[in-house]
Design an enzyme around this catalytic site. Sequence first.
Site, short mmCIF file in Angstrom:
data_model
loop_
_atom_site.label_atom_id
_atom_site.label_comp_id
_atom_site.label_asym_id
_atom_site.label_seq_id
_atom_site.Cartn_x
_atom_site.Cartn_y
_atom_site.Cartn_z
N THR A 16 0.83 -1.21 0.00
CA THR A 16 0.00 0.00 0.00
C THR A 16 0.86 1.25 0.00
O THR A 16 0.45 2.29 -0.52
CB THR A 16 -0.92 -0.02 1.24
OG1 THR A 16 -1.82 -1.11 1.08
CG2 THR A 16 -1.72 1.25 1.39
N SER A 62 1.28 -7.45 -0.74
CA SER A 62 1.93 -8.48 0.10
C SER A 62 0.98 -9.59 0.53
O SER A 62 1.43 -10.60 1.07
CB SER A 62 2.62 -7.86 1.30
OG SER A 62 1.72 -7.62 2.36
N THR A 95 1.60 -4.19 4.38
CA THR A 95 1.44 -4.49 5.81
C THR A 95 0.92 -5.90 6.06
O THR A 95 1.14 -6.46 7.13
CB THR A 95 0.45 -3.50 6.46
OG1 THR A 95 -0.82 -3.61 5.80
CG2 THR A 95 0.95 -2.07 6.40
N ASP A 96 0.23 -6.49 5.06
CA ASP A 96 -0.50 -7.74 5.34
C ASP A 96 0.39 -8.90 5.78
O ASP A 96 0.04 -9.64 6.70
CB ASP A 96 -1.30 -8.16 4.10
CG ASP A 96 -2.52 -7.27 3.88
OD1 ASP A 96 -2.88 -6.53 4.81
OD2 ASP A 96 -3.11 -7.34 2.80
N1 ASP Z 1 -2.74 -5.46 0.88
C1 ASP Z 1 -1.71 -4.49 1.18
C2 ASP Z 1 -0.38 -5.21 1.19
O1 ASP Z 1 -0.13 -5.91 2.12
C3 ASP Z 1 -2.00 -3.86 2.48
C4 ASP Z 1 -1.02 -2.85 2.96
O2 ASP Z 1 0.11 -2.73 2.50
O3 ASP Z 1 -1.40 -2.10 3.91
O4 ASP Z 1 0.38 -5.08 0.26
#
Ligand code: ASP
Length: 311
Positions: A16, A62, A95-96
Amino acid sequence: MQITADLIVILGTGGTIAGTAKTASDGVGYTAAQLSVEDLLAAVPALASRRLEAHQVAQLDSKDMDFLTWQRLATAVQAQLARPEVGGIVITHGTDTLEETAYFLQRVLAPAKPVVLTAAMRPATALAPDGPQNLFDAVQVAAAPGAEGVVVACAGRVHDATQVRKTHSYRVDAFESVDGALVARVEEGVVRLLGRWPSGEALGLACISRPAERWPRVEIVMNHAGASGAVVDALRAAGVDGLIAAGTGNGTLSVALDTALREAQADGVKVWRSTRCDAGPVMDLPGLLPSAGALSPVKARIELILTLLAG
Ligand code: ASP
C-alpha cells in the site's frame, strides 16, 4: 582507506505504501504496488541529505507474498549487506504479510547491520499518506548507531521481527509488539532506544536454496467450536508436509481435531501446536502434540518450513 558505512539501500517490494487510488479521499479502494521505490523516495525531500540507493526487488500486494520473492529478497539483502559502504537496509513492503517477511529474514540472515521493514496503511495518493513519514523514520533507524537485526518501523515505533504482529485492519498504527518491549521509538528523526536490537543465529542462505516450488508445504488449521478433523484429513490426502494447529488458549484442540492431527503425525506429517490468541506462548505438556513456543501461527509456519528445509 577507511570506508564509511553511511549508504542506506532501499529495496522496494510493493504494498500500500506504493499504492494509488482514483481519489485522494479513498483509503481502501486502491491498488497496491503501483509506484516505484524511486517514486516513494521522491515524496520525502527530507531524505535528500542522506546517501541512498534504491532497487526494486518485487512489485506486489503483500497478500500475495510467495517463497520465490522471499528467496530473491533474502539474497538481495545479503548481497547489499556484504558491501562495506552499506550501513543498513530499508525494505518497503505491504502491511499484510510484513510480520512474516520480517521473521523469515531475521531467521535466515540474523544480520549484524539493521534491516528495517516499513509500510503504510494508506495509499500514496491519500489526503494524509502515512508512507512518507514511515519511510523517513525507517531510514533514520537503518542509520542509527548500534542498530542491528530485522525490525519493523511503523507509526513512530520500532518492533522486533520476532514480536511484531499486525493487530489492526485499518488504523495507521496497525502493528504491536505483542509479547515484549518495543525496540525503539522514532521522534522527529531521533531514534530513542527502549529495548534491544534483535539478535540470534542465522540459518544462512544455503538453508533456503532449494527451488521455491519445492519448498515444504505447511498449512495452518484452526481450533474452534465444532472443529472436526476434516480439514486435516483433506490436507493429509493432498500431501502436506507440516501442519500448524492454531489452537485455543494454551494450544488446546477439540478431540476430533487432536485425533486427526495425531494420525497425521503418525503418518509422517510434522505437527506443532500454536495458539489463536493474540499473544502469549503455548506451554509444552506431557502427552500433547509439540508446542511452537511463543510463535504466532504464521511465524510457527515459517519456522516449520525452515526446519523442514534444514532437515
Ligand atoms: N494489501 C496491502 C499489502 O499488504 C495492504 C497494505 O500494505 O497495507 O500489500
